[in-house]
Design a protein around this motif. Structure first.
Motif, PDB file in Angstrom:
ATOM      1  N   THR A   1     -12.290   9.521  -1.387  1.00 25.66           N
ATOM      2  CA  THR A   1     -10.892   9.365  -1.779  1.00 25.66           C
ATOM      3  C   THR A   1      -9.944   9.834  -0.678  1.00 25.66           C
ATOM      4  O   THR A   1     -10.292  10.666   0.155  1.00 25.66           O
ATOM      5  CB  THR A   1     -10.569  10.157  -3.060  1.00 25.66           C
TER       6      THR A   1
ATOM      7  N   ILE B   1      -0.332   7.620  -4.799  1.00 25.65           N
ATOM      8  CA  ILE B   1      -1.566   7.051  -5.346  1.00 25.65           C
ATOM      9  C   ILE B   1      -2.794   7.608  -4.632  1.00 25.65           C
ATOM     10  O   ILE B   1      -2.786   7.788  -3.407  1.00 25.65           O
ATOM     11  CB  ILE B   1      -1.536   5.510  -5.241  1.00 25.65           C
TER      12      ILE B   1
ATOM     13  N   TRP C   1       0.845  -1.186   0.000  1.00 21.00           N
ATOM     14  CA  TRP C   1       0.000   0.000   0.000  1.00 21.00           C
ATOM     15  C   TRP C   1       0.886   1.243   0.000  1.00 21.00           C
ATOM     16  O   TRP C   1       1.912   1.292   0.683  1.00 21.00           O
ATOM     17  CB  TRP C   1      -0.904   0.013   1.230  1.00 21.00           C
ATOM     18  N   ASP C   2       0.464   2.262  -0.731  1.00 17.42           N
ATOM     19  CA  ASP C   2       1.258   3.483  -0.860  1.00 17.42           C
ATOM     20  C   ASP C   2       0.896   4.476   0.243  1.00 17.42           C
ATOM     21  O   ASP C   2       0.416   5.576  -0.005  1.00 17.42           O
ATOM     22  CB  ASP C   2       1.001   4.098  -2.243  1.00 17.42           C
TER      23      ASP C   2
ATOM     24  N   GLN D   1      -5.395  10.404  -0.372  1.00 16.73           N
ATOM     25  CA  GLN D   1      -4.104  10.334  -1.051  1.00 16.73           C
ATOM     26  C   GLN D   1      -2.983  10.498  -0.032  1.00 16.73           C
ATOM     27  O   GLN D   1      -2.482  11.592   0.197  1.00 16.73           O
ATOM     28  CB  GLN D   1      -3.984  11.421  -2.126  1.00 16.73           C
TER      29      GLN D   1
ATOM     30  N   ASP E   1     -10.244   1.340  -5.435  1.00 16.17           N
ATOM     31  CA  ASP E   1      -9.702   1.621  -6.754  1.00 16.17           C
ATOM     32  C   ASP E   1      -8.531   2.585  -6.607  1.00 16.17           C
ATOM     33  O   ASP E   1      -8.463   3.362  -5.649  1.00 16.17           O
ATOM     34  CB  ASP E   1     -10.781   2.237  -7.646  1.00 16.17           C
ATOM     35  N   THR E   2      -7.615   2.545  -7.558  1.00 13.66           N
ATOM     36  CA  THR E   2      -6.399   3.357  -7.436  1.00 13.66           C
ATOM     37  C   THR E   2      -6.228   4.242  -8.664  1.00 13.66           C
ATOM     38  O   THR E   2      -6.407   3.813  -9.800  1.00 13.66           O
ATOM     39  CB  THR E   2      -5.159   2.468  -7.259  1.00 13.66           C
TER      40      THR E   2
ATOM     41  N   ALA F   1      -1.996  -0.639  -8.223  1.00 17.23           N
ATOM     42  CA  ALA F   1      -1.513  -0.438  -6.856  1.00 17.23           C
ATOM     43  C   ALA F   1       0.003  -0.311  -6.879  1.00 17.23           C
ATOM     44  O   ALA F   1       0.656  -0.586  -7.894  1.00 17.23           O
ATOM     45  CB  ALA F   1      -1.937  -1.604  -5.976  1.00 17.23           C
ATOM     46  N   GLU F   2       0.574   0.120  -5.752  1.00 14.94           N
ATOM     47  CA  GLU F   2       2.018   0.365  -5.719  1.00 14.94           C
ATOM     48  C   GLU F   2       2.806  -0.867  -6.134  1.00 14.94           C
ATOM     49  O   GLU F   2       3.805  -0.779  -6.835  1.00 14.94           O
ATOM     50  CB  GLU F   2       2.460   0.804  -4.323  1.00 14.94           C
TER      51      GLU F   2
ATOM     52  N   TYR G   1      -6.417   6.679  -3.485  1.00 14.10           N
ATOM     53  CA  TYR G   1      -7.283   5.533  -3.231  1.00 14.10           C
ATOM     54  C   TYR G   1      -8.729   6.008  -3.230  1.00 14.10           C
ATOM     55  O   TYR G   1      -9.055   7.043  -2.627  1.00 14.10           O
ATOM     56  CB  TYR G   1      -6.935   4.872  -1.900  1.00 14.10           C
TER      57      TYR G   1
END
Length: 405
Positions: free
Chosen positions: A150, A156, A60-61, A152, A357-358, A371-372, A158
């Motif tokens: 959302t 990214i 995960w970013d 951030q 969703d990314t 994803a990252e 999310y």
């Protein structure tokens, strides 16, 4: 097909993970062999014929990294960032006052929320995760006509569909946990990758997830054509491996200056989104980069004696680069092969539907992005990043962060 889970593996403190292809530079012969073995195991797993144990978790970013739990030396709860393991003056925050003393800006604000939410809970151990949001980071946005919530945390964006975002909207913070720590002292801590959410105390004030890879769509499986294609790449990697000279690889591993210059030059290509196609030209560029870097360092020195000492070091390093240029070409060939196989695996792993969703924010709005990446961990506890550097790392190098260190 075996599931990507349940392999808890001991590692040193999880403060930095390397890209799989950089194991050639970091580990020499053993690192290169390990990288090939990783890819073979992942290929077998995705082909449904796994005989070896390898775990995959989702990367995960999030930012910043967050540590929370009980210090075994005094039985007190703390939150912190990677500074909790510093050998001198570790930054363990046992109170809001400690956070004010040790941190500032956006980082301090996020740690205060984490302390408020997590300190009342009963912790059994120490855990590391990625902070995904605090409540003031959440936005309600329409993307392609669909309503989302959302956040951030880093590069990214999310996006959780609004109709299923109740637990996100009601939370004061969000975090994805991925590593647990055990030991009798902070300095002696060892890490286990693969936290399960059941290990984390529950609270409705936090949206919390673990990083376990779940193929809920059943799509992350290689067909025969794909299996044959990646096997061909790995076969060529094996042949290239046997052309690499151990003494050259060992010098790169043991000489931090040489290794760092090679990796830094490679990263200049990542920043510009340029894939290494011609490894001979890339080698020439790396040698010129090293020459210019060391020459610039010498020009900054005023004392003649110091200049001579630095020039002697430069002559030694440049002799290595020039006399082993053909080996450097083969090393870059090896890295390219590892990247080609890695990207096939990443594309397949990305087929599974995630919790959110990314996207990447652009001047023209939102653009869908994967994803990252993922983290692969073998049965001995060795972990490497599986990240598409041309996609994610380029964005990461150039993106403005929503928090500060």
């Amino acid at each position: 097909m075996r599931q990507f889970r349940d392999f808890l593996l001991t590692e040193q403190k999880n403060l930095h993970l390397e890209h799989l292809e950089d194991e050639v530079l970091n580990g020499g012969v053993n690192g290169t062999r390990s990288a090939i073995n990783f890819l073979q195991s992942l290929r077998d797993m995705l082909a449904g014929s796994s005989k070896s144990r390898v775990d995959v978790t989702v990367k995960w970013d999030g930012a910043p990294a967050i540590f929370a739990g009980v210090n075994p030396e005094n039985e007190k709860f703390f939150v912190g960032t990677k500074g909790v393991f510093a050998k001198t003056k570790p930054k363990l925050n046992y109170s809001i006052d400690d956070i004010n003393t040790n941190h500032s800006g956006g980082l301090a604000d996020k740690l205060k929320v984490a302390f408020e939410v997590l300190s009342p809970l009963r912790w059994n151990g120490i855990f590391q995760g990625d902070m995904m949001f605090t409540s003031d980071d959440l936005k309600k946005e329409n993307i392609d006509g669909q309503p989302y919530v959302t956040f951030q945390p880093n590069t990214i964006v999310y996006a959780v569909p609004y109709k299923s975002a109740g637990s996100v909207l009601s939370a004061k913070m969000g975090v994805v946990w991925h590593t647990s720590y055990s030991g009798k002292t902070m300095e002696g801590m060892t890490a286990k990758f693969g936290v399960k959410l059941s290990q984390i105390p529950k609270t409705n004030q936090a949206w919390m997830q673990d990083a376990t890879y779940r193929d809920v769509s059943g799509t992350a499986t290689f067909n025969k054509t794909e299996t044959d294609a990646i096997t061909k790449i790995l076969s060529q990697a094996g042949k290239t491996f046997h052309t690499l000279k151990k003494n050259v690889l060992t010098t790169i591993v043991e000489d931090e200056t040489i290794r760092t210059m090679i990796k830094t030059f490679n990263n200049t290509k990542v920043r510009s989104g340029e894939k290494i196609k011609n490894t001979r030209m890339h080698t020439s560029g790396a040698i010129a980069f090293a020459y210019d870097k060391m020459k610039k360092d010498i020009s900054k020195v005023k004392r003649e004696e110091s200049k001579k000492a630095k020039q002697q070091v430069m002559d030694e390093k440049m002799k290595f680069f020039r006399s082993n240029s053909s080996q450097l070409v083969k090393i870059f060939d090896m890295q390219n092969l590892l990247v080609d196989a890695k990207e096939m695996i990443i594309r397949k792993l990305e087929g599974a539907k995630g919790l959110a969703d990314t996207f990447v924010k652009t001047d023209r709005g939102f653009r869908v992005t994967p994803a990252e990446g993922f983290v692969a961990i073998d049965k001995m506890g060795k972990a490497v990043k599986l990240v598409d550097r041309m996609e994610f790392s380029m964005h990461n190098f150039n993106a403005a962060k929503a928090w500060d260190k």
